[in-house]
Write a protein that holds these residues in place. Structure first.
Motif, mmCIF file in Angstrom:
data_model
loop_
_atom_site.group_PDB
_atom_site.id
_atom_site.type_symbol
_atom_site.label_atom_id
_atom_site.label_comp_id
_atom_site.label_asym_id
_atom_site.label_seq_id
_atom_site.Cartn_x
_atom_site.Cartn_y
_atom_site.Cartn_z
ATOM 1 N N UNK A 341 0.834 -1.214 0.000
ATOM 2 C CA UNK A 341 0.000 0.000 0.000
ATOM 3 C C UNK A 341 0.861 1.254 0.000
ATOM 4 N N UNK A 342 1.905 1.244 0.826
ATOM 5 C CA UNK A 342 2.791 2.429 0.915
ATOM 6 C C UNK A 342 3.482 2.652 -0.430
ATOM 7 N N UNK A 343 3.933 1.559 -1.042
ATOM 8 C CA UNK A 343 4.627 1.693 -2.338
ATOM 9 C C UNK A 343 3.658 2.206 -3.408
ATOM 10 N N UNK A 344 2.434 1.674 -3.375
ATOM 11 C CA UNK A 344 1.467 2.095 -4.405
ATOM 12 C C UNK A 344 1.094 3.570 -4.254
ATOM 13 N N UNK A 345 0.876 3.991 -3.008
ATOM 14 C CA UNK A 345 0.525 5.412 -2.793
ATOM 15 C C UNK A 345 1.689 6.324 -3.207
ATOM 16 N N UNK A 346 2.906 5.915 -2.830
ATOM 17 C CA UNK A 346 4.099 6.717 -3.168
ATOM 18 C C UNK A 346 4.274 6.819 -4.679
ATOM 19 N N UNK A 347 4.066 5.674 -5.359
ATOM 20 C CA UNK A 347 4.264 5.645 -6.810
ATOM 21 C C UNK A 347 3.211 6.514 -7.501
ATOM 22 N N UNK A 348 1.999 6.472 -6.977
ATOM 23 C CA UNK A 348 0.911 7.286 -7.558
ATOM 24 C C UNK A 348 1.266 8.772 -7.451
ATOM 25 N N UNK A 349 1.758 9.146 -6.274
ATOM 26 C CA UNK A 349 2.144 10.553 -6.060
ATOM 27 C C UNK A 349 3.243 10.974 -7.025
ATOM 28 N N UNK A 350 4.191 10.066 -7.275
ATOM 29 C CA UNK A 350 5.343 10.431 -8.104
ATOM 30 C C UNK A 350 5.133 10.112 -9.577
ATOM 31 N N UNK A 351 3.987 9.501 -9.889
ATOM 32 C CA UNK A 351 3.670 9.180 -11.287
ATOM 33 C C UNK A 351 4.582 8.120 -11.878
ATOM 34 N N UNK A 352 4.953 7.133 -11.059
ATOM 35 C CA UNK A 352 5.810 6.039 -11.549
ATOM 36 C C UNK A 352 5.157 4.707 -11.168
ATOM 37 N N UNK A 353 5.752 3.602 -11.658
ATOM 38 C CA UNK A 353 5.209 2.283 -11.312
ATOM 39 C C UNK A 353 5.687 1.905 -9.904
ATOM 40 N N UNK A 354 4.820 1.276 -9.086
ATOM 41 C CA UNK A 354 5.251 0.889 -7.732
ATOM 42 C C UNK A 354 6.323 -0.209 -7.783
ATOM 43 N N UNK A 355 7.314 -0.096 -6.885
ATOM 44 C CA UNK A 355 8.461 -1.020 -6.935
ATOM 45 C C UNK A 355 8.157 -2.311 -6.173
ATOM 46 N N UNK A 356 6.968 -2.898 -6.424
ATOM 47 C CA UNK A 356 6.551 -4.082 -5.661
ATOM 48 C C UNK A 356 7.483 -5.264 -5.909
ATOM 49 N N UNK A 357 7.950 -5.374 -7.162
ATOM 50 C CA UNK A 357 8.778 -6.532 -7.517
ATOM 51 C C UNK A 357 10.209 -6.438 -6.987
ATOM 52 N N UNK A 358 10.546 -5.360 -6.327
ATOM 53 C CA UNK A 358 11.899 -5.224 -5.768
ATOM 54 C C UNK A 358 12.035 -6.003 -4.453
ATOM 55 N N UNK A 359 10.870 -6.409 -3.900
ATOM 56 C CA UNK A 359 10.913 -6.993 -2.545
ATOM 57 C C UNK A 359 10.596 -8.490 -2.577
ATOM 58 N N UNK A 360 11.441 -9.271 -1.912
ATOM 59 C CA UNK A 360 11.136 -10.683 -1.663
ATOM 60 C C UNK A 360 10.894 -10.843 -0.172
#
Ligand SMILES: CC/C=C\CC(=O)SCCNC(=O)CCNC(=O)[C@H](O)C(C)(C)COP(=O)(O)OP(=O)(O)OC[C@H]1O[C@@H](n2cnc3c(N)ncnc32)[C@H](O)[C@@H]1OP(=O)(O)O
Length: 719
Positions: A341-360
């Motif tokens: 959720x934090x990544x998605x909100x941050x990405x929306x604010x910055x107009x980029x794709x959320x970095x979900x795949x960076x995390x294992x």
């Protein structure tokens, strides 16, 4: 300095040359004045281009000159002369055009920017306003609402945004100077009257008075006592309501007040302090410029509570591969959901794709085996942290840096649990870790310069202002917070209310007073630490809490509140009352006032009238005194480190420079004298006893803050 070349036969090219950012020093201004005259006098030259060397147009006025006697040609007539020139002048903006640099470009008849350039009027962040005509030309060029936004926030805008505003005429992906030269050739014969911004009418919306009122109210609310944002609104209002010349006069008056203000001095000191902390050093002599960091490709975070989640988000957003470990399945699932959720909100604010795949995600500590750097963020309990460090040392590759996000525990004890103690450092983030700018990088006696350099570089890459500090209880920030909190409690015992103490501190400029802050962060956090330290224990003989611990005055007020389940916002009760648990609206609590009355009566304390001065002096000077002790002990390399920590980590008002700069502005002799006064009145409070370094500085004639390091070195060598 500036260089002149004739290009393509008919274009005079003036190149600003003053590394690193081509700031408008006296020599550069002189160069521009001389070379403009030359270009205008050469009959072959039909147009002029102004650019900066090394791909940087101009970083604005030379801030280093502000403290001294100004010499050389003044900026305003220089820019007027460019605007009044009889030949077209084109600004070729690469890199940055900031402050006076953008004001120079606004004096030109055309502006061509590289697509990667950034422009802005950040003077407000230095306690100033755009005082070289910027406050009058910008609203005339891009309209009052956009100009107010740029000037009151000081934010930098991209070339694309600048083009949208009409701030630049063209952007290019190619060589900007070449494009500008061609452009200058094309417009050589064009009339210039319509290109002189000072002659434009100011573009105002119909409800401009309402707009100014709203902006002024917002600025007053958020400025926390800073005067520059207010002067910026006043200057733009002058542009909107007065003819250009009168507007310039108003700009000059407002600038004169700001320029000599203590706030401008504080903010300019802070500008350089921020840069100074990057040039870290350790008592061993290791330094930023001789210690090479090792690249980190894969990071890991152990423990996904509030701090661990924030750290994971900060790392992933900066592009790092992260292994995020939480041993309990339920907590892991919850953390995963929250982090996404934090990544998605941050990405929306910055107009980029959320970095979900960076995390294992994983539950097993084995999964961090191949990480280059691990940040432990488990509960603040030494025994637990020691166990985690033992496990990490066993599973990680030998070269892995092991870092702890402890907020004050002994880094050395953790390092001792590992095979490679030299690779262990503290990385103390501040909540919320993906938002707060500060990172304390804590070196223990065994930490290597390599580990410090790597943690400092990682901090920079994730957008933090990192400060290297030594290992002691609470490091720098929390160590200084202790006497501050302690004084606040003593003031309650002596007759103050939480509302009054908070009001004084908020009027000083803190975002939140000490009690509101304590309610926000949770009273139970400190209570658990005090219990672990054996402090928050009732007196065994009477069962009553005593006001003395280890021979020093102690206030059990916070412990008593916790015993009642009053943990702050989260329980709906703390130093204030809240409508419901989790609510943020603090209201004075009559229960607390009666509780304080009863407490005073029980301890035979007679309430006395406490005024603003006493609150400020006791809270701030005791904290500052601890700051001097920290310098004396070599835990912070210089006063700048402490000030940067306090502004970025503890909401100290930036326009007051930080606690150590504030002490210098109040006068060290006054701080010393007031501490002596309070220590005499409260001899059982050691934090009020003026420390040796403070005495030494006063005895040395209270040198300016830039010279403190010399005295500190002497004091340390005598210890
Ligand atoms: C009448 C008055 C008219 C006009 C008023 C003004 O123009 S006030 C100045 C307005 N300009 C600014 O506020 C820009 C300040 N600088 C920055 O924001 C950044 O430095 C910049 C330009 C974006 C570059 O950032 P970067 O991260 O790449 O480098 P760094 O910040 O470390 O700076 C490199 C060194 O340059 C020094 N420096 C930067 N700007 C100025 C400046 N305007 N005057 C003097 N020196 C400047 C900076 O201090 C660094 O040097 P160091 O020795 O490391 O301290």
């Amino acid at each position: 300095m500036a260089q002149y070349t004739r290009v393509s036969g008919s274009v005079g090219l003036i190149t600003l040359q003053s590394p690193p950012v081509n700031a408008l020093s006296a020599a550069v201004r002189q160069g521009i004045v001389d070379l403009m005259q030359r270009a205008l006098s050469e009959p072959e030259v039909k147009s002029v281009v102004i650019c900066g060397q090394n791909g940087i147009f101009c970083g604005g006025a030379d801030i280093k000159e502000f403290g001294g006697q100004m010499s050389g040609p003044p900026l305003i007539p220089m820019i007027h002369a460019i605007e009044a020139a009889s030949k077209p002048v084109v600004a070729a903006i690469e890199g940055i055009a900031l402050g006076g640099g953008l004001e120079l470009a606004l004096g030109c008849h055309y502006r061509i920017a590289h697509s990667k350039a950034r422009v802005g009027l950040p003077e407000v962040t230095l306690g100033l306003l755009p005082g070289a005509g910027g406050s009058q030309r910008l609203p005339r060029l891009i309209g009052v609402p956009a100009a107010l936004d740029l000037i009151t926030t000081g934010r930098h805008v991209t070339a694309a945004e600048a083009l949208k505003f009409g701030l630049v005429d063209q952007i290019t992906d190619h060589n900007t100077v070449n494009v500008a030269v061609k452009f200058a050739q094309r417009v050589a014969d064009q009339p210039l009257d319509a290109r002189r911004i000072s002659t434009y009418p100011c573009l105002c919306p119909s409800d401009v008075a309402v707009l100014f009122e709203e902006v002024m109210q917002r600025v007053r609310r958020t400025a926390r006592g800073a005067i520059a944002p207010i002067a910026c609104v006043q200057a733009v209002r002058a542009a909107a309501t007065l003819p250009y010349n009168q507007g310039m006069e108003r700009e000059r008056e407002l600038m004169a007040t700001l320029f000599t203000s203590g706030q401008a001095r504080a903010l300019q000191y802070f500008f350089f302090a921020q840069r100074a902390v990057g040039r870290w050093s350790m008592p061993s002599g290791a330094r930023w410029d001789t210690s090479k960091p090792r690249p980190v490709h894969k990071a890991a975070v152990i423990g996904l509570g509030t701090m661990g989640r924030g750290i994971t988000v900060a790392l992933a957003q900066a592009g790092f591969s992260v292994v995020a470990v939480e041993t309990q399945e339920k907590q892991l699932m919850e953390a995963k959901q929250k982090i996404s959720g934090m990544l998605e909100r941050g990405a929306k604010r910055r107009g980029v794709a959320p970095a979900l795949d960076k995390i294992n995600y994983g539950r097993n500590i084995q999964s961090v085996a191949d990480a280059d750097l691990v940040i432990e963020a488990v509960f603040e309990d030494m025994a637990l942290k020691k166990k985690v460090f033992q496990q990490l040392s066993a599973v990680c590759k030998p070269s892995t840096f092991l870092c702890s996000n402890t907020s004050g525990l002994d880094i050395d004890q953790l390092a001792c649990q590992t095979r490679n103690p030299e690779l262990v450092v503290g990385m103390h983030f501040f909540a919320p870790a993906h938002v707060m700018k500060l990172l304390e990088v804590v070196y223990g006696p065994k930490s290597s310069p390599l580990a410090v350099a790597t943690a400092m570089q990682l901090g920079k890459k994730i957008g933090k202002v990192s400060v290297a500090v030594g290992n002691c209880r609470g490091f720098v920030g929390n160590r200084m917070l202790k006497p501050y909190l302690e004084q606040a409690l003593f003031l309650l015992e002596e007759g103050a209310t939480p509302e009054f103490v908070d009001q004084v501190l908020e009027e000083f400029g803190f975002a939140m007073g000490v009690f509101r802050m304590s309610d926000l962060s949770g009273l139970d956090v400190g209570w658990k630490v005090r219990m672990a330290d054996g402090l928050a224990m009732p007196d065994p003989t009477t069962g009553q809490p005593t006001r003395l611990r280890q021979g020093r005055r102690y206030s059990p007020l916070g412990d008593l509140l916790c015993e009642q389940g009053r943990f702050g916002q989260k329980t709906g009760r703390g130093w204030y009352q809240y409508d419901k648990p989790g609510s943020q609206v603090a209201k004075p609590d009559p229960w607390l006032h009666s509780f304080l009355d009863e407490y005073r009566a029980r301890h035979a304390l007679v309430a006395h009238r406490i005024d603003h001065q006493e609150v400020l002096e006791r809270c701030l000077y005791s904290m500052i005194n601890e700051g001097f002790r920290i310098l004396e002990d070599g835990i912070a390399a210089g006063p700048e480190d402490i000030d940067v920590i306090y502004v970025f980590g503890y909401s100290w008002p930036r326009h007051r420079g930080g606690p150590m700069f504030y002490a210098a502005t109040v006068g060290l002799n006054k701080v010393l004298e007031r501490l002596e006064h309070y220590y005499q009145a409260h001899p059982d409070v050691p934090s009020l006893q003026p420390c040796h370094l403070l005495r030494k500085l006063v005895a040395s004639g209270s040198p300016p803050i830039q010279k403190w390091r010399e005295v500190i070195k002497k004091v340390r060598s005598q210890l």
